[in-house]
Design an enzyme around this catalytic site. Structure first.
Site, PDB file in Angstrom:
ATOM      1  N   LYS A   1      -5.741  -2.835  -7.093  1.00  0.00           N
ATOM      2  CA  LYS A   1      -6.122  -2.210  -5.829  1.00  0.00           C
ATOM      3  C   LYS A   1      -7.342  -1.317  -6.064  1.00  0.00           C
ATOM      4  O   LYS A   1      -8.084  -1.493  -7.030  1.00  0.00           O
ATOM      5  CB  LYS A   1      -4.934  -1.428  -5.266  1.00  0.00           C
ATOM      6  CG  LYS A   1      -3.849  -2.306  -4.650  1.00  0.00           C
ATOM      7  CD  LYS A   1      -4.341  -2.916  -3.349  1.00  0.00           C
ATOM      8  CE  LYS A   1      -3.241  -3.587  -2.571  1.00  0.00           C
ATOM      9  NZ  LYS A   1      -3.743  -4.099  -1.264  1.00  0.00           N
TER      10      LYS A   1
ATOM     11  N   ASP B   1       0.805  -1.223   0.000  1.00  0.00           N
ATOM     12  CA  ASP B   1       0.000   0.000   0.000  1.00  0.00           C
ATOM     13  C   ASP B   1       0.836   1.270   0.000  1.00  0.00           C
ATOM     14  O   ASP B   1       0.296   2.369  -0.187  1.00  0.00           O
ATOM     15  CB  ASP B   1      -0.932   0.026   1.217  1.00  0.00           C
ATOM     16  CG  ASP B   1      -2.077  -0.962   1.089  1.00  0.00           C
ATOM     17  OD1 ASP B   1      -2.514  -1.213  -0.047  1.00  0.00           O
ATOM     18  OD2 ASP B   1      -2.527  -1.482   2.129  1.00  0.00           O
TER      19      ASP B   1
END
Length: 448
Positions: free
Chosen positions: A354, A327
């Protein structure tokens, strides 16, 4: 449009030194799991420091829909009166998980081995994300699923009435897939085994053990072999949620690129399956130190001090590190723009699926700001311009992705011309105090 309202265009301009203490919110991964595991106990689980971003609030709402009593007592203090393993009630309404891939995939896993039916949906971003990676292994337990083409939401799951334990090798590094299978295994008899070739964040394993599940992890030639004994009686707990390293990444990285900055970020979780960014930044030459290292609630934590680092250098980021910082690549690419040389980031195909295609979103925005970016299916390379040479001046699309929006706003704090994003609204899903926290440190953010 933002996932929860009208678009909120935002601009970030160069600022003076960032200084002070950044009290970032609680860890999102642990917040999700605290609510879910609390719902699987009989009795009251109490939680302090829960992240009250929209993603976690949607998970709390989902636990209520499945029959748990979830109460917000204010200031991050929550309680959950659970229904026990296998005690989920069939929800009356569609479960809307908003923007949260973690939330929907973990919740699907939990309900998959109960004899109930539930329908899941999300916002425009979540409804584009692949769910077959979850529903395929859940089918091995006996779960049925029907969704849109490509295995996308909205999707209805019919839980297995007579679940069987499974042995499953995770095909790609994914803590969400691993966790969904383990959660499904809770209500299956016998032992469920998950094998992962590359280690991913292990909050699920740690927290299952903390709640009383019989779970073991063995490192073998095939990878990490995780064995869970099904149908345990979980014991309610008190959870102190550590602060989120993924959120800490933004004030930390901003401090590294803004001249004269000195920022302290206290009580950050340093679980080795989550701390890859900080290791990478230190290899790049970042002035980043750990202070007061300790353990809280079974998780390693420390206070991070980040100072302006004018001599950052590009590096080859090891592919095996991707799972521990997946992330954080968007904001890492921003830092790489202010370094010297090239930063090559391989093994990151997960970024393509994502909240947005994060490689493409960052590459387009960085190029618009004057940075050279090359990319392929599972890699990208940022060729740095060096401090003081990054033009900026671009308006970038956030693609309903909170981390894309925050990364470009951090970038604008050190570029020659301001950086803008078309919609900062999604930031509320994970870091609702981002604007005020960064402004308190000295950033110049505005809603435009």
């Amino acid at each position: 449009m933002s996932s929860h309202g009208d678009p909120i265009p935002m601009t970030s301009a160069a600022c003076g030194p960032l200084s002070g203490t950044a009290q970032v919110p609680g860890d999102k991964s642990i917040s999700h799991r605290s609510l879910i595991l609390g719902a699987l106990c009989v009795g009251e689980t109490t939680i302090s420091g829960l992240l009250e971003g929209q993603d976690v609030l949607d998970t709390a709402k989902a636990m209520r829909a499945f029959g748990a009593e979830v109460t917000n007592h204010g200031d991050g203090n929550w309680s959950v009166h659970g229904v026990g393993v296998g005690g989920f009630a069939e929800p009356d309404q569609v479960i809307d998980c908003g923007n949260s891939g973690t939330g929907v995939r973990l919740i699907m896993g939990v309900m998959a081995t109960s004899p109930i039916t539930a329908t899941f949906t999300g916002d425009a971003s979540l409804n584009k994300r692949p769910m077959a990676r979850i529903t395929d292994p859940l089918a091995l337990f006996g779960t049925q699923s029907v969704g849109r083409s490509g295995g996308r939401l909205p999707m209805t799951l019919v839980g297995a009435a007579e679940p069987v334990p499974v042995r499953y090798t995770v095909p790609v590094p994914s803590a969400q897939v691993k966790s969904a299978v383990l959660f499904a295994g809770l209500n299956a008899p016998g032992e469920t085994v998950v094998i992962e070739a590359e280690a991913t964040r292990d909050h699920t394993e740690r927290m299952l053990a903390g709640f009383g599940a019989e779970i073991t992890t063995e490192v073998t030639e095939a990878g990490r072999v995780i064995t869970l004994k099904g149908q345990p009686e979980l014991t309610p707990q008190h959870i102190d949620v550590p602060r989120d390293p993924s959120s800490a990444a933004f004030p930390v990285c901003a401090a590294l690129i803004v001249p004269g900055s000195d920022v302290l970020v206290p009580t950050i979780g340093l679980n080795p399956t989550r701390a890859g960014l900080f290791e990478t930044l230190r290899e790049m030459g970042a002035d980043l130190t750990y202070e007061n290292e300790r353990s809280e609630g079974g998780e390693p934590v420390a206070d991070l001090r980040a100072r302006f680092s004018p001599n950052l250098k590009g590096i080859e980021v090891p592919a095996h590190r991707a799972a521990s910082m997946i992330d954080e690549y968007p904001v890492l690419s921003v830092v790489a723009s202010f370094a010297s040389g090239k930063t090559h980031m391989p093994g990151v195909k997960e970024l393509r699926v994502k909240e947005s295609d994060r490689i493409d979103a960052m590459a387009v925005g960085l190029r618009a700001a004057g940075v050279t970016v090359e990319d392929g299916p599972d890699w990208w390379t940022v060729t740095a311009l060096g401090h003081g040479n990054v033009a900026g001046g671009a308006t970038c699309a956030s693609h309903l992705d909170h981390r894309i929006a925050m990364a470009f706003l951090v970038m604008g704090m050190a570029t020659n011309a301001p950086m803008s994003v078309d919609d900062g609204g999604p930031i509320a899903t994970s870091f609702p105090i981002f604007e005020t926290l960064m402004a308190d440190l000295g950033a110049r953010l505005s809603r435009t």
